[in-house]
Design an enzyme around this catalytic site. Structure first.
Site, PDB file in Angstrom:
ATOM      1  N   ASP A 160       0.892  -0.781   0.307  1.00  0.00           N
ATOM      2  CA  ASP A 160      -0.077  -0.339  -0.233  1.00  0.00           C
ATOM      3  C   ASP A 160       1.096   1.367   0.059  1.00  0.00           C
ATOM      4  OD1 ASP A 160       0.637  -1.184   2.786  1.00  0.00           O
ATOM      5  OD2 ASP A 160      -0.344   0.851   3.261  1.00  0.00           O
ATOM      6  N   ASP A 191       4.567   8.265   1.672  1.00  0.00           N
ATOM      7  CA  ASP A 191       4.619   7.971   3.056  1.00  0.00           C
ATOM      8  C   ASP A 191       6.256   7.531   4.194  1.00  0.00           C
ATOM      9  OD1 ASP A 191       2.157   7.458   3.072  1.00  0.00           O
ATOM     10  OD2 ASP A 191       1.537   5.544   2.506  1.00  0.00           O
TER      11      ASP A 191
END
Length: 481
Positions: A248, A258
């Protein structure tokens, strides 16, 4: 203020997200605005300085915004989670920048969504400023990345494991937020039609030249493999450790996304891990190329029904792409290493030359960034390297071999390739500690250095220095959730 939203994800992919509002915040305050990025996006930075607190906290979204939480799944540390999704973020819309590129605007830390899984959906000040810093550091290094447009303090205290922390929201800009896990979400539900719709959308948005390919979905898979192989090679060349390479957290666009437990390696050790949750070292520095291939295999599994109606032929086609990943990565890594070493052209022994240097660095725990930077000085003065190696003879046999391969303008090229400034862990922590005390000046000074990582200046000498001995041995990073 006009944002000129054109929200294709919301318009074209109904059923791939949940419409959701940002949670109210008590006292938003604009901490920092990325003015160069605002201008790149065609926005008015002066107006954003005045109105940004309301906009980027989600309290007063601009006309045309469509806040939504995207659905996705993912393998986290090797285990599959069929439903993850935006648990603390909202895509508020898409705009076209001055270069004609479609860009997502996302609020990160904007409160609970249906995907929050029991968490509060908020972000603390430290992780927000950390992502701002490291994203801009990666951008300065020329590595594809999501970026921070703004950081806003919410005025809301948050309870975290380490105690009470001030809340904040990051406005993240990305080519898109489509992940390997987005495909996995629908593949896990055997919703082949939505996998196809997502692939068609991703091709149109990121790889439009593939729409007319004889096998567009196979070509798409190859394109993502190429983009990600190049990205991970570039991470490795600067000593970057992502820390949480779950599926993800792998984008279809080939951008880094991220920055929770990420860090830059100082003393070279392929086994370096900083993430507090990576107890087995799955995402260690030296494992990143292998995880690249593993994650791409998971994307291939999700795409299988699109590659061929016959399951065996589909698997063969997916494997034909997977078998190229190692060579793709190695090609990008070796090209980058030749540039870092200032080599002339390409010769068969270049990989061995690079590997022998790395082995000497590993045996001495030599600083990754400074070793390559000082190699440029060693073109004329080999003494520049000696302070970085405990054993001064470690490179005696290697240096003559390297000199035989140098390009005429090697030193100049190497200084343009090897940074002097990276987001060193101790400097990042110092900046965040000062920010918690209300002083953003150290954050600003570090940010300025990271924006020009190849330009050495006497007044920025502190940012080039390694951490005190032993600091990185005990240093741990956290996800920030």
């Amino acid at each position: 203020m006009t944002f000129r939203f054109d929200n294709s994800y919301a318009r074209d992919l109904e059923g791939f997200y949940v419409d959701w509002p940002a949670a109210p915040v008590p006292a938003p305050r604009l901490l920092r605005l990325n003015r160069p990025l605002a201008e790149e996006l065609g926005l008015d930075p002066d107006l954003l300085e005045r109105e940004g607190a309301e906009i980027f906290s989600g309290r007063r979204l601009p006309e045309g915004a469509h806040p939504l939480a995207q659905a996705y799944a993912g393998h986290q540390f090797g285990g599959f989670s069929p439903q993850l999704g935006d648990g603390r973020a909202l895509l508020i819309g898409e705009i076209t920048d001055r270069a004609g590129r479609r860009r997502d605007l996302q609020l990160k830390g904007s409160g609970r969504t249906p995907f929050s899984r029991g968490a509060d959906g908020k972000a603390a000040l430290g992780p927000v400023l950390r992502e701002y810093l490291v994203g801009e550091a990666m951008h300065g290094l020329g590595i594809p990345t999501t970026r921070a447009l703004a950081a806003v303090a919410t005025g809301e205290p948050l309870l975290r494991q380490e105690g009470e922390r001030p809340g904040a929201i990051l406005t993240r800009v990305a080519a898109s937020h489509i992940r390997v896990g987005t495909f996995q979400f629908f593949a896990a539900r055997s919703d082949i039609e939505r996998v196809r719709r997502l692939a068609d959308y991703a091709i149109a948005r990121h790889y439009p030249e593939l729409a007319s390919a004889p096998e567009p979905y196979l070509a798409f898979y190859e394109a993502v493999a190429e983009a990600q192989a190049q990205l991970v090679a570039r991470w490795m060349l600067v000593g970057f450790i992502h820390g949480v390479m779950n599926t993800d957290n792998m984008t279809i666009s080939g951008e880094t996304i991220d920055y929770g437990p990420c860090a830059f390696m100082e003393g070279y050790d392929p086994g370096t891990v900083f993430s507090s949750i990576d107890l087995q070292g799955r995402y260690a520095y030296g494992n990143q190329p292998f995880i690249l291939a593993w994650n791409l295999a998971r994307l291939g599994e999700a795409l299988l029904p699109l590659l061929d109606a016959d399951a065996e032929r589909a698997a063969d086609k997916a494997n034909s792409v997977l078998e190229t990943v190692g060579a793709r990565y190695q090609g990008h890594w070796l090209a980058g290493m030749r540039a870092k070493l200032g080599l002339s052209g390409a010769e068969e022994g270049d990989a061995r030359l690079a590997e022998d240097l790395l082995e000497a660095m590993r045996s001495q725990r030599a600083d990754w960034t400074l070793t390559f930077r000082r190699l440029a000085d060693a073109v004329t003065d080999e003494g520049a390297l000696r302070p970085l190696f405990r054993d001064g003879s470690a490179l005696e046999a290697w240096l003559p071999r390297w000199r035989d391969r140098l390009a005429p303008d090697a030193a100049q090229r190497m200084r343009a390739t090897n940074p002097i400034y990276i987001a060193r862990n101790h400097r990042v922590e110092e900046a965040l500690a000062a920010a918690h005390a209300g002083d953003l000046a150290p954050f600003d000074r570090l940010l300025e250095a990271l924006a020009e990582p190849f330009t050495e200046r006497a007044d920025r000498e502190l940012f080039a220095l390694p951490a005190p001995e032993g600091f990185d041995d005990s240093y741990r990073t956290f996800c920030g959730t």
